[in-house]
Design a protein around this motif. Sequence first.
Motif, PDB file in Angstrom:
ATOM      1  N   UNK A 239       0.818  -1.215   0.000  1.00 21.55           N
ATOM      2  CA  UNK A 239       0.000   0.000   0.000  1.00 21.55           C
ATOM      3  C   UNK A 239       0.850   1.263   0.000  1.00 21.55           C
ATOM      4  N   UNK A 240       2.135   1.124   0.291  1.00 19.68           N
ATOM      5  CA  UNK A 240       3.003   2.287   0.360  1.00 19.68           C
ATOM      6  C   UNK A 240       2.800   3.106   1.617  1.00 19.68           C
ATOM      7  N   UNK A 241       2.469   2.425   2.718  1.00 16.78           N
ATOM      8  CA  UNK A 241       2.254   3.123   3.986  1.00 16.78           C
ATOM      9  C   UNK A 241       3.582   3.688   4.481  1.00 16.78           C
ATOM     10  N   UNK A 242       3.595   4.988   4.774  1.00 22.12           N
ATOM     11  CA  UNK A 242       4.815   5.607   5.283  1.00 22.12           C
ATOM     12  C   UNK A 242       4.760   5.828   6.784  1.00 22.12           C
ATOM     13  N   UNK A 243       3.550   6.027   7.336  1.00 23.45           N
ATOM     14  CA  UNK A 243       3.455   6.280   8.765  1.00 23.45           C
ATOM     15  C   UNK A 243       2.047   6.114   9.286  1.00 23.45           C
ATOM     16  N   UNK A 244       1.950   5.994  10.624  1.00 18.92           N
ATOM     17  CA  UNK A 244       0.648   5.923  11.269  1.00 18.92           C
ATOM     18  C   UNK A 244       0.396   4.605  11.957  1.00 18.92           C
ATOM     19  N   UNK A 245      -0.731   4.564  12.677  1.00 19.68           N
ATOM     20  CA  UNK A 245      -1.142   3.365  13.410  1.00 19.68           C
ATOM     21  C   UNK A 245      -2.280   2.690  12.666  1.00 19.68           C
ATOM     22  N   UNK A 246      -2.166   1.392  12.464  1.00 19.50           N
ATOM     23  CA  UNK A 246      -3.192   0.628  11.763  1.00 19.50           C
ATOM     24  C   UNK A 246      -3.446  -0.688  12.491  1.00 19.50           C
ATOM     25  N   UNK A 247      -4.675  -1.180  12.340  1.00 22.35           N
ATOM     26  CA  UNK A 247      -5.025  -2.518  12.823  1.00 22.35           C
ATOM     27  C   UNK A 247      -5.398  -3.360  11.613  1.00 22.35           C
ATOM     28  N   UNK A 248      -4.744  -4.487  11.480  1.00 24.78           N
ATOM     29  CA  UNK A 248      -5.032  -5.420  10.389  1.00 24.78           C
ATOM     30  C   UNK A 248      -5.582  -6.712  10.969  1.00 24.78           C
ATOM     31  N   UNK A 249      -6.695  -7.181  10.417  1.00 20.97           N
ATOM     32  CA  UNK A 249      -7.263  -8.469  10.807  1.00 20.97           C
ATOM     33  C   UNK A 249      -6.780  -9.517   9.822  1.00 20.97           C
ATOM     34  N   UNK A 250      -6.182 -10.570  10.343  1.00 18.99           N
ATOM     35  CA  UNK A 250      -5.638 -11.625   9.500  1.00 18.99           C
ATOM     36  C   UNK A 250      -6.144 -12.982   9.973  1.00 18.99           C
ATOM     37  N   UNK A 251      -6.185 -13.929   9.052  1.00 21.74           N
ATOM     38  CA  UNK A 251      -6.629 -15.291   9.347  1.00 21.74           C
ATOM     39  C   UNK A 251      -5.518 -16.242   8.921  1.00 21.74           C
ATOM     40  N   UNK A 252      -5.187 -17.186   9.789  1.00 21.65           N
ATOM     41  CA  UNK A 252      -4.179 -18.192   9.445  1.00 21.65           C
ATOM     42  C   UNK A 252      -4.911 -19.428   8.938  1.00 21.65           C
ATOM     43  N   UNK A 253      -5.049 -19.530   7.626  1.00 20.97           N
ATOM     44  CA  UNK A 253      -5.773 -20.630   7.007  1.00 20.97           C
ATOM     45  C   UNK A 253      -4.838 -21.834   6.847  1.00 20.97           C
ATOM     46  N   UNK A 254      -5.365 -23.006   6.488  1.00 22.17           N
ATOM     47  CA  UNK A 254      -4.497 -24.154   6.223  1.00 22.17           C
ATOM     48  C   UNK A 254      -3.513 -23.904   5.093  1.00 22.17           C
TER      49      UNK A 254
END
Length: 267
Positions: A239-254
């Motif tokens: 995404x080209x994020x340079x700064x800031x606070x983010x929350x990402x939701x991720x799933x660990x699939x098989x």
Amino acid sequence: MGSFAERLLLVVPGDELVRSALAAGFDLWVVDQRETLPDAVPPDGLFVTGPDSASDGTLHALLTRLIRRYGIGQLVCGPAAGEETRAVVRRVRRERDRTLWRDPAAGLLKDPVALRRLLRGASWPPPRAEEAAGAGGARASVARIGLPVSIKSVSGDGSWGSPVAVRDERDMARWARGAGDGAHLVEELFPGPRYRVETLSLGGMHHVVSVVRDGSGPPGAPDEVSLVRSCVRELLDLAGISGGALRTDAVLTPDGPRVAGCTDGGL
């Protein structure tokens, strides 16, 4: 003193978030009920509040004053903060929306349609998904993708609402009763444990503050958490994020980690 984007105000942060912010190179101000923090926090950067500061208006007034006085660009709430404190931080961020700094690239991640397109370039593919108009269109998309799915809808103000998990026909009927005629995004619901990943970035360097597994199951093994961290870092780079606070939701699939969504962090 650093640039506007480098001036960070943390509210009830906890030591790990403080260390991450210091390691990233932020100019730091901290509001907490504790009177001591890691040594690298300058004494004049710590502001101690009482236990009732969120409810009696003291915290709101203090945050507003600090942002104005020091030209602070970013306001982030720590993971240990209570709901009253979080509500105050959200209020101040809304009130100061035009003056607080935000990374323009973050808009890509918070728009689920743009996020899905961005993930086509990732090492791990995005979920199968379809854009749909109205409840009828969403039903047709669910039939093609197959249950379970996640449905995200555009609200009246044009923003995307929280995802709704639809696991069976009963869930589908319940969702349809309250669905509007606007745009929806129907996505495959990934199987596997879900993780909430909080990150803090500066100058394109991404610091993972916390990785928390949802639910009551055991925490992920170190190699699983490492996969999730790598997946999120790759997303922020894409995404080209340079700064800031983010929350990402991720799933660990098989089949490996997958990104499920992304929102503002520190709220």
